[in-house]
Design a protein around this motif. Structure first.
Motif, PDB file in Angstrom:
ATOM      1  N   ALA A 142     -29.072 -15.746  15.842  1.00 12.93           N
ATOM      2  CA  ALA A 142     -27.674 -16.071  16.143  1.00 12.93           C
ATOM      3  C   ALA A 142     -26.775 -15.772  14.949  1.00 12.93           C
ATOM      4  O   ALA A 142     -25.681 -15.201  15.095  1.00 12.93           O
ATOM      5  CB  ALA A 142     -27.556 -17.542  16.538  1.00 12.93           C
ATOM      6  N   ALA A 143     -27.228 -16.136  13.747  1.00 17.93           N
ATOM      7  CA  ALA A 143     -26.432 -15.894  12.545  1.00 17.93           C
ATOM      8  C   ALA A 143     -26.264 -14.404  12.289  1.00 17.93           C
ATOM      9  O   ALA A 143     -25.177 -13.940  11.926  1.00 17.93           O
ATOM     10  CB  ALA A 143     -27.101 -16.567  11.347  1.00 17.93           C
ATOM     11  N   PHE A 144     -27.332 -13.644  12.485  1.00 17.83           N
ATOM     12  CA  PHE A 144     -27.256 -12.194  12.300  1.00 17.83           C
ATOM     13  C   PHE A 144     -26.258 -11.580  13.278  1.00 17.83           C
ATOM     14  O   PHE A 144     -25.404 -10.776  12.883  1.00 17.83           O
ATOM     15  CB  PHE A 144     -28.642 -11.576  12.510  1.00 17.83           C
ATOM     16  N   TRP A 145     -26.338 -11.948  14.539  1.00 22.53           N
ATOM     17  CA  TRP A 145     -25.487 -11.351  15.571  1.00 22.53           C
ATOM     18  C   TRP A 145     -24.014 -11.631  15.280  1.00 22.53           C
ATOM     19  O   TRP A 145     -23.190 -10.717  15.262  1.00 22.53           O
ATOM     20  CB  TRP A 145     -25.886 -11.901  16.934  1.00 22.53           C
ATOM     21  N   VAL A 146     -23.689 -12.888  15.041  1.00 19.19           N
ATOM     22  CA  VAL A 146     -22.290 -13.257  14.789  1.00 19.19           C
ATOM     23  C   VAL A 146     -21.802 -12.641  13.483  1.00 19.19           C
ATOM     24  O   VAL A 146     -20.709 -12.055  13.420  1.00 19.19           O
ATOM     25  CB  VAL A 146     -22.127 -14.787  14.754  1.00 19.19           C
ATOM     26  N   GLY A 147     -22.598 -12.763  12.429  1.00 17.58           N
ATOM     27  CA  GLY A 147     -22.176 -12.270  11.125  1.00 17.58           C
ATOM     28  C   GLY A 147     -21.966 -10.773  11.088  1.00 17.58           C
ATOM     29  O   GLY A 147     -20.972 -10.282  10.524  1.00 17.58           O
ATOM     30  N   GLU A 148     -22.874 -10.017  11.680  1.00 13.99           N
ATOM     31  CA  GLU A 148     -22.760  -8.558  11.649  1.00 13.99           C
ATOM     32  C   GLU A 148     -21.571  -8.068  12.469  1.00 13.99           C
ATOM     33  O   GLU A 148     -20.852  -7.157  12.048  1.00 13.99           O
ATOM     34  CB  GLU A 148     -24.052  -7.910  12.161  1.00 13.99           C
ATOM     35  N   PHE A 149     -21.373  -8.657  13.645  1.00 15.84           N
ATOM     36  CA  PHE A 149     -20.237  -8.219  14.457  1.00 15.84           C
ATOM     37  C   PHE A 149     -18.911  -8.609  13.805  1.00 15.84           C
ATOM     38  O   PHE A 149     -17.939  -7.845  13.860  1.00 15.84           O
ATOM     39  CB  PHE A 149     -20.326  -8.786  15.872  1.00 15.84           C
ATOM     40  N   ALA A 150     -18.862  -9.782  13.182  1.00 19.18           N
ATOM     41  CA  ALA A 150     -17.640 -10.176  12.476  1.00 19.18           C
ATOM     42  C   ALA A 150     -17.370  -9.230  11.313  1.00 19.18           C
ATOM     43  O   ALA A 150     -16.227  -8.798  11.098  1.00 19.18           O
ATOM     44  CB  ALA A 150     -17.761 -11.613  11.979  1.00 19.18           C
ATOM     45  N   ASN A 151     -18.404  -8.876  10.588  1.00 21.32           N
ATOM     46  CA  ASN A 151     -18.266  -7.957   9.458  1.00 21.32           C
ATOM     47  C   ASN A 151     -17.734  -6.601   9.921  1.00 21.32           C
ATOM     48  O   ASN A 151     -16.794  -6.045   9.335  1.00 21.32           O
ATOM     49  CB  ASN A 151     -19.629  -7.793   8.783  1.00 21.32           C
ATOM     50  N   SER A 152     -18.321  -6.068  10.972  1.00 23.92           N
ATOM     51  CA  SER A 152     -17.921  -4.754  11.468  1.00 23.92           C
ATOM     52  C   SER A 152     -16.504  -4.780  12.035  1.00 23.92           C
ATOM     53  O   SER A 152     -15.702  -3.861  11.793  1.00 23.92           O
ATOM     54  CB  SER A 152     -18.909  -4.283  12.545  1.00 23.92           C
ATOM     55  N   TYR A 153     -16.171  -5.832  12.772  1.00 23.29           N
ATOM     56  CA  TYR A 153     -14.847  -5.942  13.377  1.00 23.29           C
ATOM     57  C   TYR A 153     -13.748  -6.019  12.317  1.00 23.29           C
ATOM     58  O   TYR A 153     -12.738  -5.312  12.393  1.00 23.29           O
ATOM     59  CB  TYR A 153     -14.793  -7.181  14.275  1.00 23.29           C
ATOM     60  N   VAL A 154     -13.965  -6.883  11.312  1.00 24.08           N
ATOM     61  CA  VAL A 154     -12.954  -7.048  10.262  1.00 24.08           C
ATOM     62  C   VAL A 154     -12.772  -5.751   9.491  1.00 24.08           C
ATOM     63  O   VAL A 154     -11.645  -5.333   9.198  1.00 24.08           O
ATOM     64  CB  VAL A 154     -13.352  -8.200   9.317  1.00 24.08           C
ATOM     65  N   VAL A 177     -16.097 -12.688   5.322  1.00 18.63           N
ATOM     66  CA  VAL A 177     -16.087 -13.256   6.675  1.00 18.63           C
ATOM     67  C   VAL A 177     -17.478 -13.238   7.291  1.00 18.63           C
ATOM     68  O   VAL A 177     -17.982 -14.258   7.776  1.00 18.63           O
ATOM     69  CB  VAL A 177     -15.099 -12.478   7.569  1.00 18.63           C
ATOM     70  N   GLY A 178     -18.131 -12.071   7.267  1.00 19.15           N
ATOM     71  CA  GLY A 178     -19.421 -11.931   7.931  1.00 19.15           C
ATOM     72  C   GLY A 178     -20.506 -12.784   7.314  1.00 19.15           C
ATOM     73  O   GLY A 178     -21.232 -13.505   8.020  1.00 19.15           O
ATOM     74  N   GLN A 179     -20.642 -12.719   5.981  1.00 19.11           N
ATOM     75  CA  GLN A 179     -21.675 -13.510   5.322  1.00 19.11           C
ATOM     76  C   GLN A 179     -21.353 -14.998   5.370  1.00 19.11           C
ATOM     77  O   GLN A 179     -22.260 -15.833   5.415  1.00 19.11           O
ATOM     78  CB  GLN A 179     -21.822 -13.056   3.864  1.00 19.11           C
ATOM     79  N   GLY A 180     -20.060 -15.337   5.359  1.00 19.06           N
ATOM     80  CA  GLY A 180     -19.693 -16.742   5.495  1.00 19.06           C
ATOM     81  C   GLY A 180     -20.145 -17.308   6.832  1.00 19.06           C
ATOM     82  O   GLY A 180     -20.725 -18.397   6.897  1.00 19.06           O
ATOM     83  N   LEU A 181     -19.885 -16.567   7.909  1.00 16.64           N
ATOM     84  CA  LEU A 181     -20.324 -17.023   9.234  1.00 16.64           C
ATOM     85  C   LEU A 181     -21.837 -17.043   9.337  1.00 16.64           C
ATOM     86  O   LEU A 181     -22.425 -17.949   9.941  1.00 16.64           O
ATOM     87  CB  LEU A 181     -19.727 -16.110  10.306  1.00 16.64           C
ATOM     88  N   ASP A 182     -22.492 -16.028   8.755  1.00 18.56           N
ATOM     89  CA  ASP A 182     -23.957 -15.970   8.777  1.00 18.56           C
ATOM     90  C   ASP A 182     -24.560 -17.222   8.146  1.00 18.56           C
ATOM     91  O   ASP A 182     -25.428 -17.888   8.738  1.00 18.56           O
ATOM     92  CB  ASP A 182     -24.423 -14.715   8.023  1.00 18.56           C
ATOM     93  N   SER A 183     -24.111 -17.569   6.945  1.00 18.39           N
ATOM     94  CA  SER A 183     -24.649 -18.741   6.248  1.00 18.39           C
ATOM     95  C   SER A 183     -24.270 -20.037   6.950  1.00 18.39           C
ATOM     96  O   SER A 183     -25.087 -20.957   7.073  1.00 18.39           O
ATOM     97  CB  SER A 183     -24.139 -18.768   4.800  1.00 18.39           C
ATOM     98  N   LEU A 184     -23.024 -20.112   7.441  1.00 19.02           N
ATOM     99  CA  LEU A 184     -22.541 -21.327   8.088  1.00 19.02           C
ATOM    100  C   LEU A 184     -23.279 -21.604   9.394  1.00 19.02           C
ATOM    101  O   LEU A 184     -23.462 -22.754   9.785  1.00 19.02           O
ATOM    102  CB  LEU A 184     -21.040 -21.207   8.348  1.00 19.02           C
TER     103      LEU A 184
END
Length: 253
Positions: A142-154, A177-184
């Motif tokens: 879940a963290a990978f999916w959200v973080g990677e898509f957030a990173n790419s989108y931003v 943004v991406g790594q923050g969401l990944d860790s969070l």
């Protein structure tokens, strides 16, 4: 339309400014995809199970998961994918990595669950290294999916907003943004409520991992510049996501 793009050496090169849908074939896209998936899987297989530490001046030890040394490289490659090939092609790679993670988790479960042959001494080691709980596996995916898509989108949106300038600002900003969401997402999902993980310590780990991964991105910014510049020159285009469907579940390139 062509843009004069500055390379890592400071020279300029003329690249065709195109939207993502105008290019149907790239020379190195499949190789970058393979590198992304390989680093993603290896950092989860080899690095995730071993904690290490850094000695502090006061004699204490600062512990960290060994995988954090290499996993951020997948984010850097994700930046390269989006910057060079566009969001839609990065989306395809993210889904490929997600599927590979899912299969790796399934394969680990099957192999660990199989009864060992009589006399084989490695079952306990296999269970220790590959027998992660499904809570950790699902949190990681879940963290990978959200973080990677957030990173790419931003990154893609910032590229449009800046007209392709300030690559360093875009890669670092998207990583924050991406790594923050990944860790969070990962640490609370994986460890919240477990013995030995009080909420304040959990938040400290989230913040330290976020800081470490972002710092990695900053340190490797010159490498990102060099790789992006090389690939853009070899591919001969500079892709902008004009008219791109940013739906993470979209399939059109």
């Amino acid at each position: 339309m062509t843009d004069s793009t500055q390379t890592a050496s400071g020279h300029t090169s003329s690249l065709a400014h195109v939207s993502a849908g105008q290019v149907r074939h790239f020379r190195y896209y499949d190789l970058v995809m393979a590198a992304f998936v390989a680093i993603l899987l290896l950092s989860n297989i080899i690095g995730a199970s071993k904690p290490s530490y850094i000695p502090l001046p006061d004699g204490r030890q600062w512990a960290f998961g060994a995988g954090v040394l290499f996993f951020p490289i997948s984010y850097i490659i994700g930046d390269v994918l989006t910057e060079v090939y566009g969001y839609a092609r990065a989306r395809r790679v993210i889904w490929t990595g997600f599927a590979a993670l899912a299969f790796m988790a399934f394969m680990a479960w099957v192999v660990v669950s199989l009864p060992p042959a009589d006399g084989w001494p490695g079952q306990a080691s296999y269970e220790f290294v590959f027998g992660n709980s499904w809570r950790i596996v699902l949190a990681s995916m879940a963290a990978f999916w959200v973080g990677e898509f957030a990173n790419s989108y931003v990154l893609a949106r910032m590229k449009l907003a800046t007209g392709g300038r300030f690559l360093w600002m875009r890669t670092i900003g998207s990583t924050i943004v991406g790594q923050g969401l990944d860790s969070l997402i990962f640490y609370p999902l994986a460890f919240y409520g477990l013995a030995g993980w009080p909420p304040e310590q959990l938040m400290q780990v989230v913040l330290s991992q976020w800081l470490f991964k972002t710092t990695w991105e900053v340190v490797l910014t010159p490498v990102t510049y060099a790789v992006v510049g090389l690939l853009k020159r070899r591919e001969g285009v500079d892709v902008f996501d004009e008219g791109t469907d940013f739906n993470p579940f979209g399939a059109k390139v």
